[in-house]
Scaffold this active site. Structure first.
Site, mmCIF file in Angstrom:
data_model
loop_
_atom_site.group_PDB
_atom_site.id
_atom_site.type_symbol
_atom_site.label_atom_id
_atom_site.label_comp_id
_atom_site.label_asym_id
_atom_site.label_seq_id
_atom_site.Cartn_x
_atom_site.Cartn_y
_atom_site.Cartn_z
ATOM 1 N N ASP A 31 0.706 -1.191 0.487
ATOM 2 C CA ASP A 31 0.416 0.108 -0.092
ATOM 3 C C ASP A 31 0.630 1.504 -0.007
ATOM 4 O OD1 ASP A 31 -1.937 1.915 1.255
ATOM 5 O OD2 ASP A 31 -2.833 0.782 1.653
ATOM 6 N N ILE A 32 1.230 1.916 -0.681
ATOM 7 C CA ILE A 32 1.336 3.260 -1.146
ATOM 8 C C ILE A 32 1.021 4.214 0.343
ATOM 9 C CG2 ILE A 32 -0.678 4.730 -2.460
ATOM 10 C CD1 ILE A 32 3.318 4.491 -3.060
ATOM 11 N N GLN B 169 -14.201 1.912 1.260
ATOM 12 C CA GLN B 169 -13.994 1.724 0.382
ATOM 13 C C GLN B 169 -13.648 2.813 -0.844
ATOM 14 O OE1 GLN B 169 -16.275 -0.767 -2.413
ATOM 15 N NE2 GLN B 169 -14.827 -1.375 -3.442
ATOM 16 N N HIS C 252 -10.337 -5.708 -3.230
ATOM 17 C CA HIS C 252 -9.083 -6.180 -2.428
ATOM 18 C C HIS C 252 -9.258 -6.037 -0.610
ATOM 19 C CE1 HIS C 252 -10.076 -1.637 -2.149
ATOM 20 N NE2 HIS C 252 -9.319 -1.217 -1.276
ATOM 21 N N PHE C 253 -8.578 -6.331 -0.327
ATOM 22 C CA PHE C 253 -8.267 -6.855 1.328
ATOM 23 C C PHE C 253 -7.043 -6.181 1.340
ATOM 24 C CE2 PHE C 253 -10.968 -10.125 0.540
ATOM 25 C CZ PHE C 253 -12.352 -10.516 1.855
ATOM 26 N N HIS C 254 -6.575 -5.588 2.610
ATOM 27 C CA HIS C 254 -5.959 -5.481 2.963
ATOM 28 C C HIS C 254 -5.246 -5.624 3.711
ATOM 29 C CE1 HIS C 254 -7.122 -0.741 2.249
ATOM 30 N NE2 HIS C 254 -8.276 -1.247 2.054
#
Length: 144
Positions: A37-38, A101, A107-109
């Site tokens: 993740d940026i 969201q 997507h999953f974090h």
């Protein structure tokens, strides 16, 4: 964006899947892409997205693809556990803007959590240093 709607093939994750924009990859196969993740909430914050689907959220994911995708989510979470040895791991997924969201591709974090550490806000702040993300990605990828 609402919970239901039309999939946007130009969302940022779709662009990453096509190779139109770069990401710091942790893992990729024919089912999923995992990348750093940026805007990490904690060191090692990784995202896992499905490939070959136009699912905006979990509700839209085809049932026949869900099992293989979730296996990849688990695989990346286990690699994060081995590589970073956190006290806990938070696995999160948001459906619709009111839930938090911000990108409308499922997507999953996966967020490593240290005892007593606070997490940064979701999708905010300054982007992380790319070289630092690459070093973390390499550490995690070594356990996949």
């Amino acid at each position: 964006m609402t919970l239901h709607g039309k999939y946007d093939p130009d969302n940022i994750f779709a662009k990453m899947l096509r190779g139109d924009i770069p990401c710091v990859k942790v893992f990729e196969d024919d089912v999923a892409l995992a990348f750093m993740d940026i805007f990490p909430q904690a060191e090692g914050h990784t995202l896992v997205i499905p490939k070959d689907v136009e699912a905006r959220n979990l509700l839209e994911m085809p049932k026949k693809k869900l099992g293989a995708y979730m296996e990849r989510v688990q695989k990346v979470a286990k690699a994060i556990d081995k590589a970073l040895k956190p006290d806990g791991i938070r696995v999160m997924q948001f459906n619709g803007a009111p839930s938090g969201q911000t990108v409308y591709h499922l997507h999953f974090h996966i967020i490593p959590v240290g005892e007593g550490q606070s997490m940064r806000s979701h999708a905010s702040g300054e982007p992380a240093d790319t070289e630092a993300l690459k070093a973390l990605a390499d550490r995690i990828a070594a356990y996949i």
